[in-house]
Design a protein around this motif. Structure first.
Motif, PDB file in Angstrom:
ATOM      1  N   GLN A  51       0.862  -1.179   0.000  1.00  0.00           N
ATOM      2  CA  GLN A  51       0.000   0.000   0.000  1.00  0.00           C
ATOM      3  C   GLN A  51       0.900   1.230   0.000  1.00  0.00           C
ATOM      4  OE1 GLN A  51      -2.573   0.183   3.386  1.00  0.00           O
ATOM      5  NE2 GLN A  51      -3.839   1.779   2.510  1.00  0.00           N
ATOM      6  N   ASN A  52       0.661   2.115  -0.934  1.00  0.00           N
ATOM      7  CA  ASN A  52       1.393   3.359  -1.037  1.00  0.00           C
ATOM      8  C   ASN A  52       0.470   4.465  -0.517  1.00  0.00           C
ATOM      9  OD1 ASN A  52       3.267   5.281  -1.699  1.00  0.00           O
ATOM     10  ND2 ASN A  52       2.846   5.239  -3.880  1.00  0.00           N
ATOM     11  N   VAL A  53       0.896   5.150   0.533  1.00  0.00           N
ATOM     12  CA  VAL A  53       0.057   6.173   1.148  1.00  0.00           C
ATOM     13  C   VAL A  53       0.722   7.535   0.949  1.00  0.00           C
ATOM     14  CG1 VAL A  53      -0.978   6.965   3.307  1.00  0.00           C
ATOM     15  CG2 VAL A  53      -0.700   4.514   2.887  1.00  0.00           C
ATOM     16  N   VAL A  54      -0.036   8.477   0.378  1.00  0.00           N
ATOM     17  CA  VAL A  54       0.447   9.841   0.199  1.00  0.00           C
ATOM     18  C   VAL A  54      -0.476  10.750   0.999  1.00  0.00           C
ATOM     19  CG1 VAL A  54       0.910  11.696  -1.436  1.00  0.00           C
ATOM     20  CG2 VAL A  54       1.295   9.312  -2.111  1.00  0.00           C
ATOM     21  N   THR A  55       0.136  11.545   1.888  1.00  0.00           N
ATOM     22  CA  THR A  55      -0.663  12.486   2.676  1.00  0.00           C
ATOM     23  C   THR A  55      -0.142  13.898   2.460  1.00  0.00           C
ATOM     24  OG1 THR A  55       0.760  12.085   4.596  1.00  0.00           O
ATOM     25  CG2 THR A  55      -1.265  10.832   4.487  1.00  0.00           C
ATOM     26  N   GLU A  56      -1.057  14.830   2.541  1.00  0.00           N
ATOM     27  CA  GLU A  56      -0.685  16.237   2.354  1.00  0.00           C
ATOM     28  C   GLU A  56      -0.803  16.950   3.695  1.00  0.00           C
ATOM     29  OE1 GLU A  56      -2.018  20.110  -0.308  1.00  0.00           O
ATOM     30  OE2 GLU A  56      -3.149  18.248  -0.439  1.00  0.00           O
ATOM     31  N   ASN A  57       0.208  17.763   4.008  1.00  0.00           N
ATOM     32  CA  ASN A  57       0.142  18.588   5.209  1.00  0.00           C
ATOM     33  C   ASN A  57       0.658  19.982   4.869  1.00  0.00           C
ATOM     34  OD1 ASN A  57       2.993  18.443   5.265  1.00  0.00           O
ATOM     35  ND2 ASN A  57       2.943  16.660   6.630  1.00  0.00           N
ATOM     36  N   SER A  58       0.783  20.820   5.881  1.00  0.00           N
ATOM     37  CA  SER A  58       1.178  22.218   5.634  1.00  0.00           C
ATOM     38  C   SER A  58       2.582  22.350   5.050  1.00  0.00           C
ATOM     39  CB  SER A  58       1.082  23.026   6.929  1.00  0.00           C
ATOM     40  OG  SER A  58       1.959  22.481   7.892  1.00  0.00           O
ATOM     41  N   GLN A  59       3.419  21.349   5.208  1.00  0.00           N
ATOM     42  CA  GLN A  59       4.797  21.399   4.710  1.00  0.00           C
ATOM     43  C   GLN A  59       4.945  20.715   3.357  1.00  0.00           C
ATOM     44  OE1 GLN A  59       6.837  19.669   7.981  1.00  0.00           O
ATOM     45  NE2 GLN A  59       6.918  21.586   9.135  1.00  0.00           N
TER      46      GLN A  59
END
Length: 134
Positions: A51-59
């Motif tokens: 499983q490839n997980v990409v998350t977006e945050n403020s940085q």
């Protein structure tokens, strides 16, 4: 009895009964282990999941990779023979599982030939249907 490697596939298990387990239960467990060892020799089904997980945050973005892996034996063998014994003096259980290579070969060769005939029949029907649709 000796089993020639060219003629037989063999699984073997033995254990000293240090836990004072019921000898019948010990033999049954050793039989399962010997069978499992023999089957694993022939075919191991390997399953893996990633499983490839990409998350977006403020940085920005963060990427992580998760993986799991397991293997199991799910093969039933024709001609499988299992024998076990318990030596009361040494308090040791023994189990052996054997399958004759020629029996396995002939059985699965016949199964493959049958499957091939079925596939060839379906191809023939598909060609007939295509020709009729022209």
């Amino acid at each position: 009895m000796r089993f020639k490697e060219t003629e037989y596939i063999v699984g073997f298990a033995s254990e000293v009964n240090t836990q004072k387990e019921n000898p019948v239960d010990l033999q049954k467990r050793l039989e399962r282990y010997a069978k499992s060892q023999l089957v694993e020799y022939i075919q191991v089904t390997v399953k893996s999941e990633t499983q490839n997980v990409v998350t977006e945050n403020s940085q920005g973005y963060q990427q992580s990779f998760l993986g799991t892996f397991s293997s199991s034996t799910e093969l039933e063998l024709t001609g499988l023979k299992v024998e076990s014994a318990y030596d009361t003096k040494s308090k040791t259980g023994y189990a052996i599982a054997t399958a004759k290579r020629s029996e396995l070969y002939n059985f699965y060769k016949a199964q493959l030939a049958s499957s091939l005939d079925e596939v060839e029949g379906k191809i023939k029907l598909a060609r007939l249907a295509m020709d009729a649709g022209k």
